[in-house]
Design an enzyme around this catalytic site. Structure first.
Site, PDB file in Angstrom:
ATOM      1  N   ARG A  96      61.448 -39.663   6.826  1.00  0.00           N
ATOM      2  CA  ARG A  96      61.207 -38.453   6.526  1.00  0.00           C
ATOM      3  C   ARG A  96      60.243 -38.889   7.404  1.00  0.00           C
ATOM      4  NH1 ARG A  96      64.121 -36.034   4.353  1.00  0.00           N
ATOM      5  NH2 ARG A  96      65.514 -36.672   1.714  1.00  0.00           N
ATOM      6  N   ALA A 142      57.671 -38.030   9.409  1.00  0.00           N
ATOM      7  CA  ALA A 142      57.222 -37.330  11.167  1.00  0.00           C
ATOM      8  C   ALA A 142      56.805 -38.107  12.392  1.00  0.00           C
ATOM      9  CB  ALA A 142      56.075 -35.880  10.866  1.00  0.00           C
ATOM     10  N   ASP A 157      64.179 -49.621  10.536  1.00  0.00           N
ATOM     11  CA  ASP A 157      63.607 -49.786   9.460  1.00  0.00           C
ATOM     12  C   ASP A 157      62.430 -50.875  10.006  1.00  0.00           C
ATOM     13  OD1 ASP A 157      62.798 -50.177   6.529  1.00  0.00           O
ATOM     14  OD2 ASP A 157      64.061 -52.482   6.199  1.00  0.00           O
TER      15      ASP A 157
HETATM   16  P1  IMP Z   1      59.831 -47.703   7.294  1.00  0.00           P
HETATM   17  O1  IMP Z   1      59.718 -46.841   7.000  1.00  0.00           O
HETATM   18  O2  IMP Z   1      60.482 -48.619   5.574  1.00  0.00           O
HETATM   19  O3  IMP Z   1      60.369 -48.845   8.185  1.00  0.00           O
HETATM   20  O4  IMP Z   1      58.481 -48.616   6.889  1.00  0.00           O
HETATM   21  C1  IMP Z   1      57.571 -49.447   7.986  1.00  0.00           C
HETATM   22  C2  IMP Z   1      56.717 -49.703   7.667  1.00  0.00           C
HETATM   23  O5  IMP Z   1      56.134 -50.584   8.309  1.00  0.00           O
HETATM   24  C3  IMP Z   1      55.764 -48.475   7.726  1.00  0.00           C
HETATM   25  O6  IMP Z   1      54.807 -47.783   6.576  1.00  0.00           O
HETATM   26  C4  IMP Z   1      53.670 -49.153   8.127  1.00  0.00           C
HETATM   27  O7  IMP Z   1      53.703 -49.125   7.235  1.00  0.00           O
HETATM   28  C5  IMP Z   1      54.603 -50.432   8.670  1.00  0.00           C
HETATM   29  N1  IMP Z   1      54.960 -50.294  10.565  1.00  0.00           N
HETATM   30  C6  IMP Z   1      56.439 -50.112  11.155  1.00  0.00           C
HETATM   31  N2  IMP Z   1      55.999 -50.086  12.428  1.00  0.00           N
HETATM   32  C7  IMP Z   1      54.765 -49.667  12.385  1.00  0.00           C
HETATM   33  C8  IMP Z   1      54.394 -49.067  13.591  1.00  0.00           C
HETATM   34  O8  IMP Z   1      54.394 -48.759  14.710  1.00  0.00           O
HETATM   35  N3  IMP Z   1      52.857 -49.199  13.428  1.00  0.00           N
HETATM   36  C9  IMP Z   1      52.485 -49.326  11.995  1.00  0.00           C
HETATM   37  N4  IMP Z   1      52.878 -49.815  11.039  1.00  0.00           N
HETATM   38  C10 IMP Z   1      54.643 -49.936  11.177  1.00  0.00           C
END
Ligand code: IMP
Length: 197
Positions: A10, A12, A71
């Site tokens: 979700r 964007a 993830d």
């Molecule tokens: P996911 O949606 O469970 O994969 O959560 C990923 C979380 O990790 C995000 O809410 C960010 O806090 C952090 N994260 C992952 N990828 C990035 C990135 O490319 N930039 C900054 N934060 C990231």
């Protein structure tokens, strides 16, 4: 014929990043956003790959369509790899980027420059119902800045300085970030797997 694949997120920002990365790879797939009525799949696994597969499997099963999920998160050396799979909810509320970033900055306040290493990690999974499952991973090495800089990207981007760069990933242009990022690496690898189907 263009394949249609559901992207199980979700976020964007992630949809934009993944569309950009797969388009740059000239992969003929249409990325379909998660339907509004699709249930949230709790990320209960202890690894990025486990959670990516869990989400892709669940959405493929519910929709009957091929699904991809990722993830990702920030692993900080001085915090023994945390926030890791808890990155999105490190400060408590899911997806509160500002609070998560402030918490990590506070936890790192007394950590000297030589011990501020961190990695952005991304696992991406592709599940074709009844046919195949595949996952890949990408890692971006870097260090944590002492104060936020830049307005691009999301999450911990304003404090993440990739190795060999002076700018944070929030100061890089989106295409520059894609070219080196954990998500860019993972989805380019996934695009190759999908192209060889
Ligand atoms: P996911 O949606 O469970 O994969 O959560 C990923 C979380 O990790 C995000 O809410 C960010 O806090 C952090 N994260 C992952 N990828 C990035 C990135 O490319 N930039 C900054 N934060 C990231």
């Amino acid at each position: 014929m263009t394949d249609r694949v559901i992207l199980a997120t979700r976020n964007a920002h992630k949809v934009d990043e993944v569309r950009r990365i797969l388009a740059a790879h000239r992969l003929d797939v249409e990325i379909v956003p998660l339907p509004d009525d699709a249930p949230d799949v709790p990320e209960t696994e202890s690894t990025f790959a486990g959670n990516a597969l869990l989400k892709a499997r669940a959405i493929a099963e519910i929709t009957g369509m091929p699904a991809i999920a990722d993830d990702s998160g920030l692993c900080v050396d001085a915090l023994n790899g945390m926030p890791g799979v808890l990155s999105a909810r490190w400060a408590g509320g899911h997806g509160d980027d500002a609070a998560n970033l402030e918490l990590v900055l506070g936890q790192m306040a007394d950590v000297p420059d030589g011990r501020r290493g961190a990695q952005f990690v991304c696992a991406a999974a592709w599940v074709v119902p009844g046919e195949r499952e595949q996952f890949v991973e990408g890692v971006l090495e870097g260090t944590l800045a002492r104060a936020p800089r830049g307005t691009n990207g999301f999450g911990y981007d304003p404090i993440f300085v990739p190795g060999g760069y002076a700018l944070t990933t929030a100061e890089l242009r989106p295409e520059e970030k894609d070219a080196i990022s954990h998500r860019g690496q993972a989805f380019r690898a996934l695009a190759q797997v999908m192209a060889s189907r």
